[in-house]
Design a protein around this motif. Sequence first.
Motif, PDB file in Angstrom:
ATOM      1  N   THR A  41       1.072  -1.175   0.045  1.00 53.87           N
ATOM      2  CA  THR A  41       0.081  -0.015   0.052  1.00 53.87           C
ATOM      3  C   THR A  41       0.789   1.090  -0.083  1.00 53.87           C
ATOM      4  OG1 THR A  41      -1.872  -1.099   1.131  1.00 53.87           O
ATOM      5  CG2 THR A  41      -1.863   1.221   1.331  1.00 53.87           C
ATOM      6  N   MET A  42       1.862   1.278   0.951  1.00 57.08           N
ATOM      7  CA  MET A  42       2.989   2.520   0.682  1.00 57.08           C
ATOM      8  C   MET A  42       3.562   2.440  -0.594  1.00 57.08           C
ATOM      9  SD  MET A  42       4.349   2.418   4.301  1.00 57.08           S
ATOM     10  CE  MET A  42       5.334   4.004   4.317  1.00 57.08           C
ATOM     11  N   ASN A  43       3.724   1.294  -1.141  1.00 55.83           N
ATOM     12  CA  ASN A  43       4.650   1.690  -2.513  1.00 55.83           C
ATOM     13  C   ASN A  43       3.369   2.025  -3.463  1.00 55.83           C
ATOM     14  OD1 ASN A  43       7.016   0.497  -2.128  1.00 55.83           O
ATOM     15  ND2 ASN A  43       6.468  -1.493  -1.977  1.00 55.83           N
ATOM     16  N   THR A  44       2.164   1.639  -3.339  1.00 54.39           N
ATOM     17  CA  THR A  44       0.970   2.334  -4.444  1.00 54.39           C
ATOM     18  C   THR A  44       0.854   3.559  -4.053  1.00 54.39           C
ATOM     19  OG1 THR A  44       0.039   0.141  -4.412  1.00 54.39           O
ATOM     20  CG2 THR A  44      -1.525   1.802  -5.157  1.00 54.39           C
ATOM     21  N   THR A  45       0.888   4.220  -2.774  1.00 55.34           N
ATOM     22  CA  THR A  45       0.588   5.445  -2.551  1.00 55.34           C
ATOM     23  C   THR A  45       1.947   6.283  -3.151  1.00 55.34           C
ATOM     24  OG1 THR A  45      -0.381   4.937  -0.543  1.00 55.34           O
ATOM     25  CG2 THR A  45       0.637   7.223  -0.582  1.00 55.34           C
ATOM     26  N   PHE A  46       3.229   5.969  -2.992  1.00 58.08           N
ATOM     27  CA  PHE A  46       4.080   6.773  -3.379  1.00 58.08           C
ATOM     28  C   PHE A  46       4.168   6.726  -4.996  1.00 58.08           C
ATOM     29  CE2 PHE A  46       5.911   6.607   0.868  1.00 58.08           C
ATOM     30  CZ  PHE A  46       6.115   7.786   1.236  1.00 58.08           C
ATOM     31  N   ASP A  47       4.032   5.436  -5.569  1.00 56.70           N
ATOM     32  CA  ASP A  47       3.856   5.410  -7.162  1.00 56.70           C
ATOM     33  C   ASP A  47       2.885   6.363  -7.677  1.00 56.70           C
ATOM     34  OD1 ASP A  47       5.955   3.616  -6.846  1.00 56.70           O
ATOM     35  OD2 ASP A  47       4.512   1.777  -7.401  1.00 56.70           O
ATOM     36  N   LYS A  48       1.753   6.275  -7.031  1.00 52.07           N
ATOM     37  CA  LYS A  48       0.472   7.066  -7.530  1.00 52.07           C
ATOM     38  C   LYS A  48       0.917   8.988  -7.709  1.00 52.07           C
ATOM     39  CE  LYS A  48      -3.526   4.614  -6.768  1.00 52.07           C
ATOM     40  NZ  LYS A  48      -4.918   4.362  -6.154  1.00 52.07           N
ATOM     41  N   LEU A  49       1.670   9.042  -6.415  1.00 51.06           N
ATOM     42  CA  LEU A  49       2.249  10.523  -6.060  1.00 51.06           C
ATOM     43  C   LEU A  49       3.183  10.675  -7.185  1.00 51.06           C
ATOM     44  CD1 LEU A  49       2.004  13.046  -4.549  1.00 51.06           C
ATOM     45  CD2 LEU A  49       3.888  11.694  -3.013  1.00 51.06           C
TER      46      LEU A  49
END
Length: 857
Positions: A41-49
């Motif tokens: 989830t953290m990876n997804t958050t940063f990837d989207k950002l």
Amino acid sequence: MTVVRTSLRNFLAHKGRMALSAIAVLLSVAFVCGTLVFSDTMNTTFDKLFASSSADVTVSPKRQKGGGETPRTGRPESLPARTLTEVKKAKGVKSVEGAVTSMSVTVVDSDNKNMGSSTGAPTIAANWTGNELRSMEIAEGHRPRGPTEVMVDADTADKHKLELGDELRTIAVTGDFRAKIVGIAAFKVTNPGAAVVYFDTKTAQRKLLGAENVYTSVSVTAAPGVSDERLKTYVAAELGGAYKLQTAEEAADSSREGIGSFLDVVKYAMLGFAGVAFLVGIFLIINTFSMLVAQRTREIGLMRAIGAGRRQVNRSVLIEALLLGFIGSLLGVGAGVGLAVGLMRLMGFIGMHLSTADLTIKWTTPVVGVTLGIVVTVLAAYLPARRAGKVSPMAALRDVGVPADRKTGRVRAVLGMVLTATGGAGLWAAAQADEAAEGSMLLGLGVVLTLIGFVVIGPVLAGLVVRVISAVLLRVFGPVGRMAERNALRNPRRTGATGAALMIGLALVAGLSVVGSSMVSSATEQLDKSVGADFIIQSDTNQPIQPQAAKALRTAAAVDHVTEYKDIETRITTPDGARGDADLVAADPTYAQDLRRETVSGELAAAYGRDAMSVGDTYAKKHGIKVGDTLKVAFKGGETARLKVAAITSDDSSVDKGANYTSIATADRHLPADRMPLNTIMFAKAEAGKEKAAYTALKASMKEYPQYTVRDQTDYKERLKKQVGQLLNIVYGLLALAIVVAVLGVVNTLALSVVERTREIGLMRAIGLSRRQLRRMIRLESVVIALFGALLGLGLGMGWGASAQKLLALQGLEVLDIPWPTIITVFIASAFVGLFAALIPAFRAGRMNVLNAIATE
């Protein structure tokens, strides 16, 4: 099918006894799956950002570091405004915008409170451009239009109760400036915690970069039908190789690299603790199935007598384990998702925002969780299943319980002693190692072998250790205490396995406590011995000290001197022809007083003379450097100088170990002013007898700069202690999972032991043992088992910690400090753990009907 039906019937018949083992599997799988979901989830958050904020192609200076990191000068690398004109000429370009971004800023409100994140996320100051609309939208007010206007992100505004019209002060390398909030911008994707402020372009150029007509990067938007890669090719053809060009994907990957390593460390650390919980759970499962097999010996004998083979009996137990593993793992996957959501909420409380809308559950996560849970459970049940298959029909029908294998016990004892002795030798060799790399390998080997050795030899040690503990604690309880002792000694293998589960977690607690306490004591001793400065000034978030703050420090009253300290990037060529990058510390000559650094040869004070320097003795030995030699030093961003070695300093220290020194005056001669790094830390010395006044004056001078803290040596020692303590508390919190599983093991062992001894308990009640005495006996038995595991674990952990400290001594941390208050507290707490674990089994034993218990077969 008969075997499967029998296994299913047995599993359902003993579902209550299986429950605690299932909980252990559930907790372990939940920790693994929760960690994977949380990190994904953290990876997804940063990837989207990163993906949403990256232009189709970004043009930036070649010297700019990855992820937009600001150089040590506090000024981001820049490129001239003419670059925009040149990029516009390129084929496939729809639009071009110049961007100004800096992360070397601090923003404070009208009450002088820092608006930055407390989690380590950066404070970002930038100009508002059309590219920002990819990830932001104006929620209130309007964009900044002049030097007195600023826009802030909505998360920061909510956190600090900021509103339109409030004034913010921005502290940058070019000076402080104030602006009123005229707009609030909301992220379209999740903001993990960064504080962002926007200015108009001209203000950002002047205040953040100190010059007009320059940008930190150029954002290029592709014309319809032009891919990012093709656009990059067109722009490169127009600009040549003078700049760094990245597509949106490449820019996102570059930004991700900086945070990716941190996320990996968190992920694998948490998985490591999940592994410890699984290891502890193995003992619980082994004990559960061993006792269930022992209680069903007559049943197994009947099965063998009517034709069931060894393999069928073995398979029957393993099928039960498979069911246990599957159900526990399935529940664990669901609990893991809940744990991940809980961790996300927890991160929100400390300032890192993670939205459940980005919750990422990859198909591999439940597969890994269920597979791991089933495999571990089945492997743990293999030995009890194999033991069940070996029981002969006549022996089973003749006697309840699986007869002990004396030969196996002797082999186990010899093997355990060999493993423990080999592991102990590894720990001793690690403590004697001269190289950290070699010592670390020996330490790891020693830890693993001693742990396995203690687990294997546990049943042998149980007889001795339980007798000692009982002699000290249980004899005062009279016959009830003696019965509790005999019960604990009745099955040493079971007691050893139950104690081993608790031993593992407590060994890690003890080992880390010794290492942490030794680090604090060593650093404190080094501080007392090496640091002559009265005060240390620095940022707790590693921000460099801005020039205006440094100037304020130098004007403080009652201060004898203030020492500047800068880390300068250089490339050094040594007399043996070696050439490599190295940090050179540029400091004022007073640093020789502020840091009492022992010299091997030469005079350290001379190293602060014109075009002079010092080197560490390890570096000097490696390259054959002697006092009087001249080194070729290329200052990055400046000139190449020839510096004379005036001193060689001892590396027998943890303070500035291996540092090379020169004077700030020397660095000034070979570095342009705009390439000179800011101070990373500063030191101050009070005038004789005016320490209190100087302390007060220095704190007052930093009142306007809340990002920096003035500490005297006592404060600094407290900070070291607090930092290590916080880290250890996090580790202890993660180890708590293993302790919980170990407690479940004690509960399960006692519960099954009570069932196993039902008839015996009935007979004792019949001859006069009261319910109160019965419950006390079971509680005392639990306390003895818990203290047995604690004694082994704490002793083992202290051995690990002592060996690890000897390795730390190679880095200058030479003090071994055993935190006896912590060790004693943990030991006493283990007794209460034993009492807690015995509550339910003791209560159930006390409620037994005496006649029914006596009649039990």
